[in-house]
Design a protein around this motif. Sequence first.
Motif, short mmCIF file in Angstrom:
data_model
loop_
_atom_site.label_atom_id
_atom_site.label_comp_id
_atom_site.label_asym_id
_atom_site.label_seq_id
_atom_site.Cartn_x
_atom_site.Cartn_y
_atom_site.Cartn_z
N PHE A 1 -2.70 3.71 0.78
CA PHE A 1 -2.68 3.43 2.40
C PHE A 1 -3.85 2.98 3.17
O PHE A 1 -4.65 2.35 3.19
CB PHE A 1 -1.20 3.85 3.53
N ARG B 1 -7.30 1.15 1.82
CA ARG B 1 -6.64 -0.84 1.62
C ARG B 1 -6.89 -1.09 3.41
O ARG B 1 -7.65 -1.91 3.60
CB ARG B 1 -5.56 -0.54 1.50
N SER C 1 0.71 -1.22 0.09
CA SER C 1 -0.13 0.03 -0.02
C SER C 1 0.73 1.09 0.07
O SER C 1 1.19 1.80 0.77
CB SER C 1 -0.97 0.08 1.17
#
Length: 295
Positions: free
Chosen positions: A71, A74, A65
């Motif tokens: 990031f 996810r 990620s």
Amino acid sequence: SLPWSAGNGTSSWPSGELAELTRHRFAVATLQIDVFLSLFCNQPPLLRREELDLGLTSTFAMWNSYGLHIFFPRHENEPWDRGAYKMASLDVASPQHSPQGVLIEDVQLCLLGTWSDIWLLQQQRRNRSEAVAAKVAVVSRQLEAYERRLDGIEDAVERPELHGQYTEFLFRAYSGKGLPSDPKWRERVLERIHSTMSRVRMLHRLLGMHLYADLPAVREIARMSPSLMSEPDTSASTPTPMWQRKALQIQEWAISPDSRAAVLQAMYVSRTYRESSAVLRSHPQQQPQLADPVA
């Protein structure tokens, strides 16, 4: 590769969370290396899966990620309940002992865990233990159950209209550094799934070969020169008792159902390798992902 890190050196991961996930992945990699060395060097395995009292690893997508814009979405959608399932007791053949969304690497972990049992079976087979046949049947059923899991994952990828949310979960789980909005994102994820599946199927077939055949003994008999077959003070045409005993065991195995099962697994290994090579030729960019010690 480690998760994304900003230019100022600060990671988008909390340091404690990153250290924990790294430890879990390192444990799986260590088990994998140990099994491969044992498989190909005819050495007893040093590790057992039952010793890994750790939760399952995060998905490939979470581990890759990179960037805050990747990031956080996810991280929010990551199935963190995977950490509640221990590597030591994972059983992808049992819904009660596996996460709802089983990944290919979960099946791989179970396969790696069977090698210590197969190794013990090989030693018992050499000692002509009467319990071998029953134990082979137990491990064989395990391998068949793991193969069905792999078939189910493959079917979910190939027929998404029948599996719905599970298919979408798999595509999210194997996302790389890119976003779904990127060109050919889905094709790249699909190639990653296929290459991962190919490696795990190769491991499955090799384990099946070793389950039904004492391959080190077969290789030893095949490579033994006439001078090693005989005692130093006898005629070169007189085999040693040890060679005779091993040759007799191989002859008995050659006419058994186990030999036919081992040959069938060897054919599957060859087919899996050819299919992997075909994917590599058609998608050269996948070479790093197909480069596996088993293949």
